[in-house]
Structure formats: structure tokens, C-alpha cells
Design an enzyme around this catalytic site. Structure first.
Site, PDB file in Angstrom:
ATOM      1  N   PHE A 249       7.327   6.804  63.807  1.00  0.00           N
ATOM      2  CA  PHE A 249       7.561   6.983  62.500  1.00  0.00           C
ATOM      3  C   PHE A 249       6.203   6.830  61.887  1.00  0.00           C
ATOM      4  O   PHE A 249       6.064   6.372  60.578  1.00  0.00           O
ATOM      5  CB  PHE A 249       8.408   6.122  61.614  1.00  0.00           C
ATOM      6  CG  PHE A 249       9.773   6.856  61.261  1.00  0.00           C
ATOM      7  CD1 PHE A 249      10.643   7.753  61.945  1.00  0.00           C
ATOM      8  CD2 PHE A 249       9.980   6.812  59.809  1.00  0.00           C
ATOM      9  CE1 PHE A 249      11.599   8.331  61.313  1.00  0.00           C
ATOM     10  CE2 PHE A 249      10.757   7.766  59.224  1.00  0.00           C
ATOM     11  CZ  PHE A 249      11.738   8.596  59.949  1.00  0.00           C
ATOM     12  N   LEU A 250       5.040   7.126  62.494  1.00  0.00           N
ATOM     13  CA  LEU A 250       3.663   7.380  61.962  1.00  0.00           C
ATOM     14  C   LEU A 250       3.128   8.655  61.692  1.00  0.00           C
ATOM     15  O   LEU A 250       1.889   8.580  61.827  1.00  0.00           O
ATOM     16  CB  LEU A 250       2.940   6.366  62.658  1.00  0.00           C
ATOM     17  CG  LEU A 250       3.188   4.604  62.276  1.00  0.00           C
ATOM     18  CD1 LEU A 250       2.253   3.866  63.526  1.00  0.00           C
ATOM     19  CD2 LEU A 250       2.828   4.220  61.092  1.00  0.00           C
ATOM     20  N   GLY A 257      11.995  14.690  53.703  1.00  0.00           N
ATOM     21  CA  GLY A 257      13.268  15.132  52.934  1.00  0.00           C
ATOM     22  C   GLY A 257      14.464  14.990  53.859  1.00  0.00           C
ATOM     23  O   GLY A 257      14.628  14.025  54.379  1.00  0.00           O
ATOM     24  N   CYS A 260      19.369  12.472  53.554  1.00  0.00           N
ATOM     25  CA  CYS A 260      19.600  11.034  53.462  1.00  0.00           C
ATOM     26  C   CYS A 260      18.434  10.345  52.717  1.00  0.00           C
ATOM     27  O   CYS A 260      18.859   9.728  51.629  1.00  0.00           O
ATOM     28  CB  CYS A 260      19.656  10.137  54.837  1.00  0.00           C
ATOM     29  SG  CYS A 260      21.185  10.805  55.756  1.00  0.00           S
ATOM     30  N   LYS A 263      18.200  11.087  48.832  1.00  0.00           N
ATOM     31  CA  LYS A 263      19.332  10.705  48.092  1.00  0.00           C
ATOM     32  C   LYS A 263      19.636   9.084  48.081  1.00  0.00           C
ATOM     33  O   LYS A 263      19.741   8.487  47.273  1.00  0.00           O
ATOM     34  CB  LYS A 263      20.440  11.605  48.366  1.00  0.00           C
ATOM     35  CG  LYS A 263      21.816  10.739  49.184  1.00  0.00           C
ATOM     36  CD  LYS A 263      22.915  11.513  49.572  1.00  0.00           C
ATOM     37  CE  LYS A 263      23.671  11.304  50.756  1.00  0.00           C
ATOM     38  NZ  LYS A 263      24.101   9.968  51.081  1.00  0.00           N
TER      39      LYS A 263
HETATM   40  C1  UDX Z   1      17.280   9.409  58.463  1.00  0.00           C
HETATM   41  C2  UDX Z   1      17.244   7.995  59.101  1.00  0.00           C
HETATM   42  O1  UDX Z   1      16.301   8.195  60.122  1.00  0.00           O
HETATM   43  C3  UDX Z   1      18.733   7.841  59.843  1.00  0.00           C
HETATM   44  O2  UDX Z   1      18.482   6.565  60.398  1.00  0.00           O
HETATM   45  C4  UDX Z   1      19.929   7.825  58.641  1.00  0.00           C
HETATM   46  O3  UDX Z   1      20.948   7.582  59.152  1.00  0.00           O
HETATM   47  C5  UDX Z   1      19.739   9.298  58.036  1.00  0.00           C
HETATM   48  O4  UDX Z   1      18.330   9.493  57.490  1.00  0.00           O
HETATM   49  P1  UDX Z   1      17.275  11.979  59.103  1.00  0.00           P
HETATM   50  O5  UDX Z   1      17.258  12.154  57.841  1.00  0.00           O
HETATM   51  O6  UDX Z   1      18.060  13.009  60.341  1.00  0.00           O
HETATM   52  O7  UDX Z   1      17.417  10.666  59.421  1.00  0.00           O
HETATM   53  O8  UDX Z   1      15.655  12.284  59.588  1.00  0.00           O
HETATM   54  P2  UDX Z   1      14.439  11.553  60.243  1.00  0.00           P
HETATM   55  O9  UDX Z   1      14.348  11.692  61.427  1.00  0.00           O
HETATM   56  O10 UDX Z   1      14.557  10.042  59.697  1.00  0.00           O
HETATM   57  O11 UDX Z   1      13.184  11.991  59.396  1.00  0.00           O
HETATM   58  C6  UDX Z   1      13.077  12.035  57.868  1.00  0.00           C
HETATM   59  C7  UDX Z   1      12.243  12.791  57.257  1.00  0.00           C
HETATM   60  O12 UDX Z   1      10.838  12.196  57.691  1.00  0.00           O
HETATM   61  C8  UDX Z   1      11.927  13.909  57.760  1.00  0.00           C
HETATM   62  O13 UDX Z   1      11.529  14.931  56.625  1.00  0.00           O
HETATM   63  C9  UDX Z   1      10.624  13.890  58.800  1.00  0.00           C
HETATM   64  O14 UDX Z   1      10.037  15.212  58.944  1.00  0.00           O
HETATM   65  C10 UDX Z   1       9.906  13.021  57.954  1.00  0.00           C
HETATM   66  N1  UDX Z   1       8.985  12.275  59.208  1.00  0.00           N
HETATM   67  C11 UDX Z   1       9.633  11.661  60.097  1.00  0.00           C
HETATM   68  C12 UDX Z   1       7.663  12.471  59.159  1.00  0.00           C
HETATM   69  O15 UDX Z   1       7.059  13.211  58.312  1.00  0.00           O
HETATM   70  N2  UDX Z   1       7.016  11.469  60.148  1.00  0.00           N
HETATM   71  C13 UDX Z   1       7.455  10.855  60.788  1.00  0.00           C
HETATM   72  O16 UDX Z   1       6.609  10.192  61.654  1.00  0.00           O
HETATM   73  C14 UDX Z   1       8.990  10.671  60.946  1.00  0.00           C
END
Ligand code: UDX
Length: 428
Positions: A249-250, A257, A260, A263
Site C-alpha cells: 500500500f505504498l 477511489g 469504500c 464514502k
Molecule cells: C478497500 C479496502 O482495502 C478493503 O479492506 C475494504 O473492505 C474495502 O475498501 P478496495 O476499495 O477494493 O478495498 O480497494 P483497495 O485495493 O484498498 O484500493 C483503494 C484505492 O487505493 C484504489 O483507488 C487504489 O488504486 C488505490 N491504491 C491502493 C493506490 O493508489 N496505491 C496503493 O498502493 C494501494
């Protein structure tokens, strides 16, 4: 020790409900999924999934053929013998920004009188704090326990996340009911945290808020790296060795977007302010995300304006909010597209899977090559693997211009430079 089979009803067949139902059946339980949408139930029963989710269709088919998984539109039929009733219902943002739980209220009212004594209602939907208590009052049956059991499923890997969770969170007032819910996940071998309902409800909001804040941090760091001449990818790699920061997550990108984060962060900000303890950090994370989307839009705009074309052709690659999903809800790519078409007449988009809202008008093409043909600027907004595999010579031979804005840090700058193309990423 093997898993004891339980009878479970899952109310709602959205991505959380359908995934949960199929996975609980896969874990050995007898599951009936119920939804008011007849067309959806028919379609799922005949093997056509309403969403794209890796492995889901196979799991549903497996559940149906083993007899562990069934579908119905009758709430009564679904819950009649159920020991557990999972609520997986939509909780969209209400007018005040908080999650609107009217769908949950409605179903709980309908459940009154239908449940056998000792049934446990398990709420998986993301709900404001105290909703578990509210449902307990509404059902008004002393032998029925209500338990909070938030989901942490990522779209695109929801099946994997359900079967291999980091943790199971259970919020309850009756610890026996809590333990019974935790035991349903026996087959996943994951740690179970049994706590009180308000803490369980808060964990869901805090987890998403923290993750959204993390991405806002990374994206602001990318802008900082741009200003000082550092490489954000190297910087994040340097951070990732510290276990307190973590390795995932970096990744910088065009902004966060999805269904989840936007909102849930808004709902948390409203609820925190109402409770008298504003979470200003999360307000800032939301602002930083909006500013970052502006920043990348400006970058694309500048590149298009400085191309020699009088009517520059801009090609956007990716519309979904991330790869491996067809979901475009709150996708930064949609926001960027919206802004660009206000200024440019020739914006073409390509996405292998995106389901787009009917209200948005796109010039959408069906192939990657058609999208980049004659483009003055190409911007990558979703990390689809086919974009990472783009070959410099192929791109150079089809583009009219020479600028690629790589919003997902997928391309090798040197390789593309050798083909005469300039790859620009924020902070790189
Ligand atoms: C998220 C949570 O991870 C999950 O635990 C929860 O139940 C629902 O919301 P999700 O919405 O499917 O899941 O997306 P996620 O993979 O977490 O990514 C969210 C946003 O962050 C995306 O737009 C993604 O592109 C962005 N992101 C994620 C990044 O820009 N960089 C990253 O390193 C990780």
C-alpha cells in the site's frame, strides 16, 4: 478438527454478499443467498455473475453442484431454518454524509417473526457506530443476538481475501454468539478478535481511513519528490524496510477511489465531528486526494497543450478505480476524464473491463492499439497488466506525439526514451 456445518442465510448479493455466500458455502456451510432483485438472482443461478470478481463464478458453480449454495428471492424461505442471517446490504452515503442504513432497517423489520429462536444476525455492511445496538432493538427478540462482523474484502481479490483473511473481527454483547460467529470461519485459520459492537464498527472505519491516509501520504510524497528531484519509487522502497511502515500500500497513483474509501472516510469525518472529536487528519487526506487528482489532470492538460496539434488527441488508459475490477465508482480516472472533456474535444479512452455509468459520455474504443493510434498524449490511469506490457516500439509507431503520463508507474523510462518517447510520472 473439522468445520461444523451451519445453515446460513445471506441477505443481499452485491460483491460482499455474493462473495461471502459463495465462500461460506466453500468452507462447508449450507448457504442460501437472497436478494429482492429477481433478474440478478436468475442471472447468478444460471452462472452469470453481476460483477467481475476473480474466482467467484467458479466458487458459485462449485457451491451449486455440491448442494451447499442456493439462491432465492424469498426472504422467508432463506431465513426459515437459518442459524445465522448475514446482512450484506448497501449502506450508501446519506444526505448528511453518514452511511444510510435504511436498507438494513427495512430488512430487519421484515425479519421480525421469521427467525427461529437462537438465530444470530450478523451484520457485514459498513454501518455507523451503534448500528448493532439499533438492530438489536429493532428485531426485539431476546433469543436473537446481533453481532457486528465487518468485511475487509478488496474488490478484485475479494474471494482470496475472504478465504485468507488477515483477521476476523466480531463485535458482540453476548460472547457466546460472538464465538459462534468466529467459528464459522474455522476453515480460514485466521485470528479472530472478539470485541464490543462499537469497537468492531469503528475498526472498519479506522482501517479504511488509515489506508486512504496512507495513499494520500504517498501521493503527496510523490509531489514533494517532484519538487526536490527525488524518486518517489526509491523513497517508498526505502521506507518499506521499516516494519512499522510495512511493505504494501505504498504505490503512488492518480488518487484513491472505489466504493469504500471515499464514502467511509466522509462518513468517519462526519461522525467524528458529531461526536466532538474531529478527525482532521482524515479531512486532510480527503483534500489531499482531490488536490492530487487536480495535479495529475493539470499535468495531462499541460502535455496536451504543449503538443503541436491544434486539436490534441488525448488517450486515457484505464477507467476503473484500480485493476482487476470492472468498478468505476469514485474512480479518479472518471474525474480526470470529466475535466479533460471540458477543455479538449478529442479524448479517447480504453479499459478492458470497466462498467461505466450511463451519465458519462465517452469516446471509448475496444482495443489498446486503437486507443493510442494518433494520440498526442497517452495517460495511464489504471494499473492493468496489459498497460505494463506496452512495447515502446509499438507505442512509438502508433502515437502522433511523444508524451506518456504514467500515472501508475508501470513503464521503464529508459526503454521508452530509446524509442523517442518521454514518460512522465509525478516524483520520478
Ligand atoms: C478497500 C479496502 O482495502 C478493503 O479492506 C475494504 O473492505 C474495502 O475498501 P478496495 O476499495 O477494493 O478495498 O480497494 P483497495 O485495493 O484498498 O484500493 C483503494 C484505492 O487505493 C484504489 O483507488 C487504489 O488504486 C488505490 N491504491 C491502493 C493506490 O493508489 N496505491 C496503493 O498502493 C494501494
Amino acid at each position: 478438527m473439522s468445520q461444523t456445518q451451519h445453515k446460513i442465510a445471506v441477505v443481499g448479493t452485491g460483491y460482499v454478499g455474493l462473495t461471502s455466500g459463495a465462500c461460506l458455502a466453500h468452507l462447508g456451510h449450507l448457504v442460501t443467498c437472497v436478494d429482492v432483485d429477481e433478474t440478478k438472482i436468475k442471472s447468478i443461478s444460471s452462472g452469470v455473475m453481476p460483477i467481475y470478481e476473480e474466482g467467484l463464478a467458479e466458487l458459485v458453480a462449485g457451491g451449486q453442484s455440491s448442494g451447499n449454495l442456493g439462491f432465492t428471492t424469498s426472504l422467508e424461505e432463506a431465513v426459515r431454518d437459518a442459524e445465522f442471517v448475514f446482512l450484506c446490504l448497501p449502506t450508501p452515503p446519506g444526505a448528511d454524509g453518514m452511511a444510510d442504513i435504511s436498507a438494513i432497517r427495512l430488512v430487519v423489520m421484515q425479519l421480525r417473526g421469521l427467525l427461529r429462536p437462537g438465530t444470530i444476525i450478523v451484520n457485514k455492511s459498513t454501518v455507523p457506530v451503534n448500528s448493532t445496538y439499533m438492530v438489536q432493538e429493532l428485531i426485539n427478540e431476546p433469543s436473537v443476538d446481533v453481532v457486528s462482523n465487518p468485511e475487509f474484502l478488496r474488490e478484485g481479490s475479494a474471494v482470496h481475501d475472504f478465504l485468507h483473511p488477515d483477521r476476523i473481527v466480531v463485535g458482540c454483547t453476548n460472547p457466546i454468539a460472538g464465538e459462534r460467529v468466529g467459528a464459522l470461519y474455522f476453515g480460514t485459520r485466521s485470528p479472530v478478535l472478539v470485541t464490543d459492537p462499537v469497537s468492531a464498527e469503528s475498526i472498519k472505519y479506522m482501517a479504511n481511513a488509515f489506508l486512504a491516509m496512507k495513499i494520500s501520504f504517498v501521493n503527496q510524497a510523490a509531489e514533494y519528490c517532484d519538487s526536490v528531484g527525488a524518486d518517489v519509487i526509491e523513497v517508498m522502497k526505502g521506507l518499506s524496510f521499516d516494519p512499522r511502515i510495512g511493505q504494501t500500500f505504498l504505490n503512488p497513483g492518480p488518487g484513491w477511489g472505489g466504493s469504500c474509501f471515499p464514502k467511509d472516510t466522509k462518513a468517519l469525518v462526519v461522525s467524528a465531528t458529531e461526536s466532538g472529536s474531529p478527525m482532521t487528519l482524515i479531512e486532510e487526506a480527503i483534500n489531499a486526494n482531490l488536490m492530487h487528482i487536480d495535479h495529475i489532470t493539470r499535468l495531462i492538460t499541460r502535455a496536451a497543450e504543449s503538443s503541436r496539434a491544434s486539436e490534441p488527441r488525448i488517450c486515457l488508459l484505464g477507467l476503473t478505480f484500480k485493476a482487476n475490477t470492472d468498478d468505476t465508482r469514485e474512480s479518479p480516472a472518471l474525474a480526470i476524464h470529466q475535466r479533460l472533456v471540458e477543455h479538449f474535444t478529442n479524448v479517447v479512452v480504453y479499459d478492458p473491463l470497466a462498467k461505466v455509468p450511463e451519465s458519462h459520455i465517452f469516446n471509448r474504443v475496444d482495443s489498446l492499439v486503437d486507443a493510442i493510434r494518433d494520440a498526442d498524449v497517452v495517460a495511464i490511469l489504471t494499473e492493468w497488466s496489459e498497460f505494463a506490457e506496452l512495447q515502446p516500439d509499438l507505442v512509438a509507431s502508433h502515437m502522433r506525439g511523444d508524451t506518456i503520463i504514467d500515472g501508475r508507474y508501470l513503464l521503464n523510462k529508459q526503454d521508452f526514451a530509446a524509442a523517442g518517447l518521454s514518460v512522465i510520472s509525478i516524483g520520478r
